[in-house]
Design a protein around this motif. Structure first.
Motif, PDB file in Angstrom:
ATOM      1  N   ASP A 325       9.199   8.917  -2.446  1.00 54.54           N
ATOM      2  CA  ASP A 325       8.674   8.053  -3.515  1.00 54.54           C
ATOM      3  C   ASP A 325       7.602   7.119  -2.961  1.00 54.54           C
ATOM      4  O   ASP A 325       6.593   6.875  -3.622  1.00 54.54           O
ATOM      5  CB  ASP A 325       9.821   7.230  -4.129  1.00 54.54           C
ATOM      6  CG  ASP A 325       9.356   6.389  -5.324  1.00 54.54           C
ATOM      7  OD1 ASP A 325       8.720   6.967  -6.224  1.00 54.54           O
ATOM      8  OD2 ASP A 325       9.613   5.168  -5.341  1.00 54.54           O
ATOM      9  N   ASP A 326       7.836   6.600  -1.746  1.00 58.24           N
ATOM     10  CA  ASP A 326       6.943   5.607  -1.096  1.00 58.24           C
ATOM     11  C   ASP A 326       6.202   6.271   0.050  1.00 58.24           C
ATOM     12  O   ASP A 326       6.617   6.152   1.184  1.00 58.24           O
ATOM     13  CB  ASP A 326       7.793   4.434  -0.617  1.00 58.24           C
ATOM     14  CG  ASP A 326       6.994   3.367   0.123  1.00 58.24           C
ATOM     15  OD1 ASP A 326       5.764   3.420   0.112  1.00 58.24           O
ATOM     16  OD2 ASP A 326       7.623   2.466   0.721  1.00 58.24           O
ATOM     17  N   ASN A 327       5.126   7.058  -0.144  1.00 59.63           N
ATOM     18  CA  ASN A 327       4.422   7.092  -1.403  1.00 59.63           C
ATOM     19  C   ASN A 327       3.892   8.503  -1.668  1.00 59.63           C
ATOM     20  O   ASN A 327       2.783   8.683  -2.148  1.00 59.63           O
ATOM     21  CB  ASN A 327       3.285   6.071  -1.382  1.00 59.63           C
ATOM     22  CG  ASN A 327       2.634   5.904  -2.726  1.00 59.63           C
ATOM     23  OD1 ASN A 327       3.277   6.019  -3.747  1.00 59.63           O
ATOM     24  ND2 ASN A 327       1.325   5.674  -2.720  1.00 59.63           N
ATOM     25  N   HIS A 359      -0.460  -0.255   4.107  1.00 63.58           N
ATOM     26  CA  HIS A 359      -0.330  -1.670   4.495  1.00 63.58           C
ATOM     27  C   HIS A 359       0.869  -1.895   5.404  1.00 63.58           C
ATOM     28  O   HIS A 359       1.225  -3.019   5.711  1.00 63.58           O
ATOM     29  CB  HIS A 359      -0.168  -2.518   3.223  1.00 63.58           C
ATOM     30  CG  HIS A 359       0.997  -2.049   2.384  1.00 63.58           C
ATOM     31  ND1 HIS A 359       0.873  -1.011   1.492  1.00 63.58           N
ATOM     32  CD2 HIS A 359       2.289  -2.429   2.355  1.00 63.58           C
ATOM     33  CE1 HIS A 359       2.047  -0.787   0.934  1.00 63.58           C
ATOM     34  NE2 HIS A 359       2.930  -1.625   1.443  1.00 63.58           N
ATOM     35  N   HIS A 360       1.563  -0.794   5.797  1.00 63.06           N
ATOM     36  CA  HIS A 360       2.804  -0.962   6.581  1.00 63.06           C
ATOM     37  C   HIS A 360       2.542  -1.283   8.048  1.00 63.06           C
ATOM     38  O   HIS A 360       3.467  -1.616   8.767  1.00 63.06           O
ATOM     39  CB  HIS A 360       3.632   0.313   6.522  1.00 63.06           C
ATOM     40  CG  HIS A 360       4.118   0.661   5.151  1.00 63.06           C
ATOM     41  ND1 HIS A 360       3.446   1.498   4.315  1.00 63.06           N
ATOM     42  CD2 HIS A 360       5.209   0.256   4.478  1.00 63.06           C
ATOM     43  CE1 HIS A 360       4.105   1.619   3.177  1.00 63.06           C
ATOM     44  NE2 HIS A 360       5.181   0.865   3.247  1.00 63.06           N
ATOM     45  N   SER A 361       1.304  -1.076   8.482  1.00 62.83           N
ATOM     46  CA  SER A 361       0.917  -1.165   9.884  1.00 62.83           C
ATOM     47  C   SER A 361       1.257   0.143  10.588  1.00 62.83           C
ATOM     48  O   SER A 361       2.157   0.845  10.141  1.00 62.83           O
ATOM     49  CB  SER A 361       1.551  -2.330  10.630  1.00 62.83           C
ATOM     50  OG  SER A 361       2.813  -1.970  11.165  1.00 62.83           O
ATOM     51  N   GLU A 387       1.661   3.637  -6.746  1.00 62.32           N
ATOM     52  CA  GLU A 387       2.621   3.393  -5.662  1.00 62.32           C
ATOM     53  C   GLU A 387       4.048   3.414  -6.204  1.00 62.32           C
ATOM     54  O   GLU A 387       4.383   2.663  -7.107  1.00 62.32           O
ATOM     55  CB  GLU A 387       2.282   2.052  -4.977  1.00 62.32           C
ATOM     56  CG  GLU A 387       3.018   1.872  -3.672  1.00 62.32           C
ATOM     57  CD  GLU A 387       2.437   0.761  -2.783  1.00 62.32           C
ATOM     58  OE1 GLU A 387       1.295   0.326  -2.999  1.00 62.32           O
ATOM     59  OE2 GLU A 387       3.162   0.346  -1.862  1.00 62.32           O
ATOM     60  N   HIS A 388       4.870   4.268  -5.620  1.00 70.71           N
ATOM     61  CA  HIS A 388       6.300   4.389  -5.983  1.00 70.71           C
ATOM     62  C   HIS A 388       6.430   4.592  -7.493  1.00 70.71           C
ATOM     63  O   HIS A 388       7.064   3.788  -8.169  1.00 70.71           O
ATOM     64  CB  HIS A 388       7.115   3.154  -5.587  1.00 70.71           C
ATOM     65  CG  HIS A 388       6.741   2.519  -4.287  1.00 70.71           C
ATOM     66  ND1 HIS A 388       7.254   1.311  -3.883  1.00 70.71           N
ATOM     67  CD2 HIS A 388       5.912   2.905  -3.290  1.00 70.71           C
ATOM     68  CE1 HIS A 388       6.751   0.993  -2.695  1.00 70.71           C
ATOM     69  NE2 HIS A 388       5.929   1.950  -2.318  1.00 70.71           N
ATOM     70  N   VAL A 389       5.887   5.672  -7.995  1.00 72.39           N
ATOM     71  CA  VAL A 389       5.687   5.775  -9.442  1.00 72.39           C
ATOM     72  C   VAL A 389       6.857   6.387 -10.212  1.00 72.39           C
ATOM     73  O   VAL A 389       6.879   6.293 -11.439  1.00 72.39           O
ATOM     74  CB  VAL A 389       4.389   6.562  -9.768  1.00 72.39           C
ATOM     75  CG1 VAL A 389       3.169   5.814  -9.260  1.00 72.39           C
ATOM     76  CG2 VAL A 389       4.432   7.976  -9.216  1.00 72.39           C
ATOM     77  N   PHE A 475      16.806   3.166  -1.847  1.00 73.28           N
ATOM     78  CA  PHE A 475      16.442   3.861  -0.608  1.00 73.28           C
ATOM     79  C   PHE A 475      15.050   3.508  -0.109  1.00 73.28           C
ATOM     80  O   PHE A 475      14.489   4.227   0.728  1.00 73.28           O
ATOM     81  CB  PHE A 475      16.563   5.376  -0.799  1.00 73.28           C
ATOM     82  CG  PHE A 475      17.992   5.844  -0.872  1.00 73.28           C
ATOM     83  CD1 PHE A 475      18.868   5.571   0.162  1.00 73.28           C
ATOM     84  CD2 PHE A 475      18.448   6.555  -1.966  1.00 73.28           C
ATOM     85  CE1 PHE A 475      20.186   5.997   0.114  1.00 73.28           C
ATOM     86  CE2 PHE A 475      19.763   6.986  -2.024  1.00 73.28           C
ATOM     87  CZ  PHE A 475      20.630   6.708  -0.985  1.00 73.28           C
ATOM     88  N   TYR A 476      14.492   2.416  -0.604  1.00 71.50           N
ATOM     89  CA  TYR A 476      13.193   1.920  -0.125  1.00 71.50           C
ATOM     90  C   TYR A 476      13.221   1.785   1.400  1.00 71.50           C
ATOM     91  O   TYR A 476      14.158   1.219   1.959  1.00 71.50           O
ATOM     92  CB  TYR A 476      12.965   0.570  -0.801  1.00 71.50           C
ATOM     93  CG  TYR A 476      11.792  -0.257  -0.374  1.00 71.50           C
ATOM     94  CD1 TYR A 476      10.502   0.087  -0.753  1.00 71.50           C
ATOM     95  CD2 TYR A 476      11.978  -1.422   0.370  1.00 71.50           C
ATOM     96  CE1 TYR A 476       9.424  -0.716  -0.389  1.00 71.50           C
ATOM     97  CE2 TYR A 476      10.908  -2.222   0.727  1.00 71.50           C
ATOM     98  CZ  TYR A 476       9.631  -1.857   0.348  1.00 71.50           C
ATOM     99  OH  TYR A 476       8.573  -2.646   0.702  1.00 71.50           O
ATOM    100  N   HIS A 477      12.231   2.343   2.078  1.00 73.19           N
ATOM    101  CA  HIS A 477      12.110   2.287   3.534  1.00 73.19           C
ATOM    102  C   HIS A 477      13.360   2.831   4.243  1.00 73.19           C
ATOM    103  O   HIS A 477      13.811   2.278   5.246  1.00 73.19           O
ATOM    104  CB  HIS A 477      11.793   0.868   4.008  1.00 73.19           C
ATOM    105  CG  HIS A 477      10.407   0.432   3.615  1.00 73.19           C
ATOM    106  ND1 HIS A 477       9.879  -0.793   3.930  1.00 73.19           N
ATOM    107  CD2 HIS A 477       9.428   1.080   2.921  1.00 73.19           C
ATOM    108  CE1 HIS A 477       8.645  -0.886   3.461  1.00 73.19           C
ATOM    109  NE2 HIS A 477       8.348   0.237   2.832  1.00 73.19           N
ATOM    110  N   SER A 478      13.921   3.905   3.664  1.00 74.61           N
ATOM    111  CA  SER A 478      15.100   4.508   4.306  1.00 74.61           C
ATOM    112  C   SER A 478      14.996   6.022   4.274  1.00 74.61           C
ATOM    113  O   SER A 478      14.168   6.596   3.565  1.00 74.61           O
ATOM    114  CB  SER A 478      16.383   4.066   3.595  1.00 74.61           C
ATOM    115  OG  SER A 478      16.720   4.980   2.561  1.00 74.61           O
TER     116      SER A 478
HETATM  117 ZN    ZN Z   1       6.643   0.905   1.769  1.00 75.82          ZN
END
Ligand code: ZN
Ligand code: ZN
Length: 535
Positions: A325-327, A359-361, A387-389, A475-478
């Protein structure tokens, strides 16, 4: 017997009773050892259960190439994009995914540029930029809870397999007693001494790590003298998490998934009840390095309009783990839109598509793009971010979990509601967004506002209106943010609405886009007659 001897005898008797009790219950005071980590190649949740996601209700208009926005077509691209993450996993990257400036990420950009070119956007290319900051790379790590026969017969050392190091941690190896510190607030720490200990804190994704109140708590615990921190995420399964907001500088800080977190909390409580908390120890091992001199990039292409003034359509191409999802969702929708819009009559404005370095670096893709293109400063009308739509909503169910926290998690048939942001609160743009839920069945909040998180930060210096819908879930960033977490139906809803949004914004008088809050807008029709392709 004097008073002191009496107390000693009572203590010895109590200790043997507790020891006996621990032996009765078996290893780890009768606590089942946690399962392995959830396989990051597979979903944590079930996505093919009894019911399907809410279906789409769109018809193809003859000769308009609507099929380019079909869910099946978008999912094909999303699978390809997720495949670049799996390439990184296969290559042995420990922190894997489409991390900016890595080979898997650059392959994503090259593929995106070639797809844009094939769609007829002949100027498609990858623009590289030097990354000004180093990239932290973990090479190996281990988090173990030391076994002790006093905790019950057969108590062996447990390795927490979902343990994942957080950015910045230096190479280290240390063993220290464990202490539970609640959510790491000042109230939780009142009367507790974390000095020299490994503190465990409970992280509540509300509804995701993005919204968690425990952001920054790990760093504060280290300031108070903790030797290391384990962030135990209250989440389904035993997933991997990576998010800089739970790091603590050079000290070793880890995140663990729901089942490892449950085990830690259980054994800390039981060891304390048995008067053995001081014997409960963990070992944190980490080797890491900092890479410098890196190059990242953005893939860029345009559809020429009657005017050189631009509408930028952006989606970040980077992400952690599968980043379904991201992204991958936003990038797949961007590709579908570029293919569809390339087949339509020439737009009024030039449409610029950007698959960004994110933008996560390391680095910031949009900021590098703005720096490399000074013409954008006065030549941009609007920036639209994808983003994450379309993440399927995960909700607390109705059954209490046995080896996790609170209620079990369930997957909903609907996508998560998204926050609609319009930086200048243009009434015309907000009106257009009202078509998303009304005519395209896109789940949003009931509200809209000027806030825009995520990739748009790097465009802020342009000083032009920017808009997006965004959401971040369980589950964002997982490692649970997998290909299957995004339904074809949701991606199609998002893609068709954004085609409408871009076409309407392109055709509108520019002053309606730039006019801020409180200015008059054309009232939107109450029905969906100007929304296309709806049955
Ligand atoms: Zn992210
Ligand atoms: Zn994102």
């Amino acid at each position: 017997m004097n008073r002191r001897r009496c107390l000693v005898v009572i203590a010895v008797v109590l200790a043997s009773v507790i020891r006996f009790d621990a032996q009765e219950k078996g290893a780890w005071f009768g606590t089942p050892v946690p399962p392995p980590m959830s396989d990051p190649r597979k979903p944590v949740m079930k996505y093919d259960d009894v019911f399907a996601p809410v279906p789409v209700r769109f018809a193809h208009r003859p000769g308009k190439f609507d099929e380019l926005l079909d869910g099946a077509a978008l999912k094909k691209d999303q699978r390809k994009i997720v495949g670049f993450s799996l390439e990184s996993l296969e290559a042995g990257d420990k922190l894997w995914g489409r991390r900016a400036a890595t080979p898997a990420f650059m392959h994503t950009l090259e593929w995106t540029a070639s797809e844009l070119k094939a769609a007829g956007l002949k100027d498609a290319k990858v623009e590289t930029y030097a990354v000004p900051t180093p990239m932290w790379v973990p090479q190996s790590w281990e988090v173990q809870v030391a076994g002790d026969p006093a905790f019950g017969p057969g108590t062996e050392t447990v390795t927490l397999q979902s343990a994942f190091p957080q950015p910045g941690g230096a190479t280290t190896s240390l063993t220290a007693p464990l202490i539970f510190a609640g959510r790491g607030t000042d109230a939780d720490l009142a009367g507790r001494d974390v000095k020299g200990k490994i503190a465990v804190i409970r992280i509540r994704p509300e509804p995701s790590l993005f919204g968690s109140a425990e952001q920054g708590a790990a760093a504060r615990l280290v300031e108070r003298g903790a030797a290391g921190v384990i962030n135990a995420v209250e989440g389904p399964g035993n997933a991997l998490y990576f998010d800089s907001r739970f790091a603590c500088g050079k000290a070793p800080c880890f995140m663990v998934g729901g089942q490892d977190g449950w085990f830690l909390e259980q054994v800390i409580g039981k060891a304390a009840n048995a008067g053995m908390l001081d014997r409960l120890k963990a070992t944190l091992r980490l080797t890491s390095e900092e890479k410098t001199g890196l190059t990242s990039g953005n893939a860029v292409a345009t559809i020429a309009g009657q005017s050189a003034k631009r509408i930028i359509v952006n989606a970040h191409a980077d992400g952690y783990f599968q980043a379904g999802d991201d992204n991958a969702s936003g990038l797949a929708v961007l590709l579908g839109l570029a293919r569809y819009l390339a087949k339509q009559p020439a737009p009024k404005h030039t449409l610029m598509f950007v698959a960004s370095g994110g933008h996560h670096s390391p680095g910031n893709g949009p900021a590098a793009l703005v720096a490399a293109h000074p013409e954008l400063k006065d030549g941009t009308l609007l920036v639209i971010n994808l983003e994450h739509v379309a993440y399927l909503d995960i909700v607390r169910g109705k059954t209490r979990a046995v080896n996790n926290t609170g209620m079990t998690w369930e997957t909903s048939v609907t996508e998560s509601a998204k926050a609609v942001g319009v930086t200048n609160e243009s009434p015309f743009l907000v009106d257009l967004w009202s078509y998303a839920p009304r005519c395209y069945d896109v789940a949003t909040y009931l509200s809209a506002g000027p806030g825009v998180s995520g990739d748009l930060g790097g465009y802020r210096s342009l000083g032009v209106p920017m808009t997006q819908m965004i959401q971040s879930g369980t589950f964002y960033h997982s490692s649970g943010d997998v290909f299957e977490a995004v339904p074809a139906e949701g991606m199609e809803r998002a893609a068709r609405f954004h085609a409408f949004l871009i076409e309407q914004a392109d055709q509108a008088p520019e002053n309606l886009i730039t006019a801020g809050k409180g200015t008059r807008s054309q009232p939107a029709p109450a029905d969906c007659s100007i929304a296309f392709g709806r049955k």
